[in-house]
Every structure is written in structure tokens, then in C-alpha cells.
Motif scaffolding. Structure first.
Motif, PDB file in Angstrom:
ATOM      1  N   GLY A   6       0.856  -1.184   0.000  1.00 47.12           N
ATOM      2  CA  GLY A   6       0.000   0.000   0.000  1.00 47.12           C
ATOM      3  C   GLY A   6       0.885   1.223   0.000  1.00 47.12           C
TER       4      GLY A   6
ATOM      5  N   ARG B  95       6.143   7.512  -0.554  1.00 51.81           N
ATOM      6  CA  ARG B  95       6.964   8.271   0.412  1.00 51.81           C
ATOM      7  C   ARG B  95       7.876   7.352   1.233  1.00 51.81           C
ATOM      8  NH1 ARG B  95       3.732   9.958   5.853  1.00 51.81           N
ATOM      9  NH2 ARG B  95       2.348   8.177   6.027  1.00 51.81           N
TER      10      ARG B  95
ATOM     11  N   ASP C 148       0.748  -1.299  -4.760  1.00 50.76           N
ATOM     12  CA  ASP C 148      -0.482  -0.576  -4.452  1.00 50.76           C
ATOM     13  C   ASP C 148      -1.505  -0.925  -5.537  1.00 50.76           C
ATOM     14  OD1 ASP C 148      -0.985   2.142  -2.507  1.00 50.76           O
ATOM     15  OD2 ASP C 148      -2.424   1.826  -4.137  1.00 50.76           O
TER      16      ASP C 148
ATOM     17  N   ASP D 220      -3.223  -6.037  -5.877  1.00 49.53           N
ATOM     18  CA  ASP D 220      -4.303  -5.988  -4.895  1.00 49.53           C
ATOM     19  C   ASP D 220      -3.903  -6.829  -3.690  1.00 49.53           C
ATOM     20  OD1 ASP D 220      -6.576  -6.065  -3.377  1.00 49.53           O
ATOM     21  OD2 ASP D 220      -7.881  -6.858  -4.956  1.00 49.53           O
TER      22      ASP D 220
ATOM     23  N   THR E 247       1.844   0.336   6.423  1.00 52.73           N
ATOM     24  CA  THR E 247       1.450   1.452   7.286  1.00 52.73           C
ATOM     25  C   THR E 247       0.160   2.084   6.776  1.00 52.73           C
ATOM     26  OG1 THR E 247       2.935   2.914   6.024  1.00 52.73           O
ATOM     27  CG2 THR E 247       3.793   2.013   8.062  1.00 52.73           C
TER      28      THR E 247
HETATM   29  C1  LIG Z   1      -3.536   5.880   3.604  1.00 54.26           C
HETATM   30  S1  LIG Z   1      -2.631   5.294   2.219  1.00 54.26           S
HETATM   31  C2  LIG Z   1      -1.113   4.832   3.014  1.00 54.26           C
HETATM   32  C3  LIG Z   1       0.042   4.903   2.071  1.00 54.26           C
HETATM   33  C4  LIG Z   1       1.405   4.561   2.677  1.00 54.26           C
HETATM   34  N1  LIG Z   1       1.467   3.232   3.225  1.00 54.26           N
HETATM   35  C5  LIG Z   1       1.851   5.577   3.683  1.00 54.26           C
HETATM   36  O1  LIG Z   1       2.220   5.225   4.811  1.00 54.26           O
HETATM   37  O2  LIG Z   1       1.850   6.757   3.335  1.00 54.26           O
HETATM   38  C6  LIG Z   1      -3.377   3.705   1.891  1.00 54.26           C
HETATM   39  C7  LIG Z   1      -2.905   3.089   0.594  1.00 54.26           C
HETATM   40  O3  LIG Z   1      -3.406   1.761   0.492  1.00 54.26           O
HETATM   41  C8  LIG Z   1      -3.747   1.518  -0.858  1.00 54.26           C
HETATM   42  N2  LIG Z   1      -4.687   0.391  -0.899  1.00 54.26           N
HETATM   43  C9  LIG Z   1      -5.945   0.340  -0.432  1.00 54.26           C
HETATM   44  N3  LIG Z   1      -6.482  -0.870  -0.662  1.00 54.26           N
HETATM   45  C10 LIG Z   1      -5.540  -1.605  -1.308  1.00 54.26           C
HETATM   46  C11 LIG Z   1      -5.503  -2.936  -1.819  1.00 54.26           C
HETATM   47  N4  LIG Z   1      -6.542  -3.758  -1.728  1.00 54.26           N
HETATM   48  N5  LIG Z   1      -4.355  -3.345  -2.416  1.00 54.26           N
HETATM   49  C12 LIG Z   1      -3.292  -2.526  -2.518  1.00 54.26           C
HETATM   50  N6  LIG Z   1      -3.281  -1.273  -2.058  1.00 54.26           N
HETATM   51  C13 LIG Z   1      -4.382  -0.805  -1.446  1.00 54.26           C
HETATM   52  C14 LIG Z   1      -4.340   2.832  -1.333  1.00 54.26           C
HETATM   53  O4  LIG Z   1      -4.348   2.922  -2.738  1.00 54.26           O
HETATM   54  C15 LIG Z   1      -3.417   3.827  -0.653  1.00 54.26           C
HETATM   55  O5  LIG Z   1      -2.327   4.161  -1.472  1.00 54.26           O
END
Ligand SMILES: C[S@@+](CC[C@H](N)C(=O)[O-])C[C@H]1O[C@@H](n2cnc3c(N)ncnc32)[C@H](O)[C@@H]1O
Length: 186
Positions: free
Chosen positions: A33, A38, A54, A81, A97
Motif C-alpha cells: 500500500g 513516500r 499498491d 491488490d 502502514t
Molecule cells: C492511507 S494510504 C497509506 C500509504 C502509505 N502506506 C503511507 O504510509 O503513506 C493507503 C494506501 O493503500 C492503498 N490500498 C488500499 N487498498 C488496497 C488494496 N486492496 N491493495 C493494494 N493497495 C491498497 C491505497 O491505494 C493507498 O495508497
């Protein structure tokens, strides 16, 4: 160190990723994710070989263009996913995170089991995830939230280098508990 994150208008890495990087030697790392990267960019600058995944193709495209622009060779960004729970490869660090709460709740157990299995012996999992407890029901309608003590139970047998379920305050003043864990696989 040149700050790539600020150059591309990205926030600094998550504070727990910065903290964990003081304990963990550069290794193969998976950023689950990753968003626009960053954390991946920060870890990459420290010498980690990062696979950043992601489900948002736009976010991955942004990260890929930064990687290309900066001639970065140790970050690989992929659309994936997380609900599939089919991580490719084995890692010394898997970081997830503020992402678990966006997953399909029926897949979270499988996702964490997959993370644990794909972690090398002596490797680390870093998780930060929203909670909902009796004292502090989660004010945000996330698809998934952790219950009190749930994460530490799932990581029974691992060394909990850091574990807390502390209360945080959101931008709008709402209070929300987060589980924060850095665990080392035996
Ligand atoms: C709040 S952001 C956190 C991003 C990063 N981990 C950080 O600490 O800044 C949540 C991330 O999870 C991704 N996400 C949500 N559901 C997901 C899934 N099923 N598979 C992969 N990524 C996912 C979103 O696209 C988003 O970029």
C-alpha cells in the motif's frame, strides 16, 4: 542526503518507518500500500531494495516516473491488490502502514498470514492500523479495524520490538486508537 520526497511534493516517510529504519539493516523490503511512495523512496535512499505495491495504478505510475527521473535502480513499483494475499518473493522487512484498514475484512487474516510466511527468519513486519475499541469506537467508516489486543495475538511467537495501541487525534479533533507494531520473526 538529498530529500527526494520534498522535491516531488511528497510527505516525509511515516514516522514509524523512519524509526524502524534505525533498527533494521538495509535488506529486501516490501512496501504494501505504498501510495506514491513516500516510504519506498525513503527506504530506497537508505539502500533497501524495495518492492512497492499498491492497487491504485495512478499512484504506481507517479512512483514509477519518480524512479525513472531519479535513475533509481533499487525500487520496483507494481500494481497489486493486497487482498489477493499472494506476495511474490521473501523479504527482510514488510511494511504495511495505514493500509490494512482499507482491505476487505474477510481477507485480512489471509493477508497477514501471507506477510508472515513471506518474511525471512530474523526479518521484520511493521504494521500501523486503525482500531475500534469500547473506549474509543472508530469515528471513521473504514472497512476494517483492529480490536484491542488482536494484532499482538496474531504475532504470538514473534519478538514484539515495538507494540502499542495508543490514542491519536485526527485533523478534525476526533480521537482514534492505532495499533503500531514492529515485530521480528524468530
Ligand atoms: C492511507 S494510504 C497509506 C500509504 C502509505 N502506506 C503511507 O504510509 O503513506 C493507503 C494506501 O493503500 C492503498 N490500498 C488500499 N487498498 C488496497 C488494496 N486492496 N491493495 C493494494 N493497495 C491498497 C491505497 O491505494 C493507498 O495508497
Amino acid at each position: 542526503m538529498t530529500d527526494i520526497n520534498s522535491r516531488y511534493g511528497l510527505n516525509p516517510a511515516h514516522s514509524e518507518v523512519i524509526e524502524a529504519s534505525k533498527t533494521i539493516q538495509p535488506c529486501d523490503a516490501l512496501d504494501m500500500g505504498c501510495g506514491t511512495g513516500r516510504n519506498a523512496l525513503f527506504l530506497g535512499q537508505l539502500g533497501f531494495n524495495v518492492v512497492a505495491i499498491d492497487s491504485n495504478p495512478g499512484a504506481i505510475q507517479t512512483l514509477e516516473s519518480i524512479v525513472e527521473e531519479e535513475d533509481i535502480t533499487n525500487i520496483q513499483a507494481q500494481v497489486y491488490d493486497i487482498n489477493e494475499a499472494a506476495i511474490q518473493g521473501d523479504y527482510g522487512l514488510i511494511a504495511c502502514t495505514v493500509t490494512l484498514m482499507f482491505l476487505n475484512p474477510s481477507r485480512v487474516d489471509a493477508v497477514i498470514t501471507d506477510m508472515q510466511e513471506r518474511t525471512l527468519a530474523g526479518g521484520y513486519n511493521l504494521i500501523v492500523c486503525a482500531m475500534s475499541t469500547e473506549a474509543y469506537p472508530c469515528p471513521v467508516n473504514f472497512p476494517f479495524v483492529l480490536k484491542e489486543g488482536q494484532l499482538s495475538k496474531i504475532y504470538k511467537g514473534w519478538e514484539l520490538i515495538k507494540y502499542n495501541e495508543e490514542l491519536g487525534t485526527m485533523h478534525n479533533g476526533a480521537q482514534l486508537q492505532f495499533a503500531t507494531m514492529l515485530a521480528r520473526k524468530p
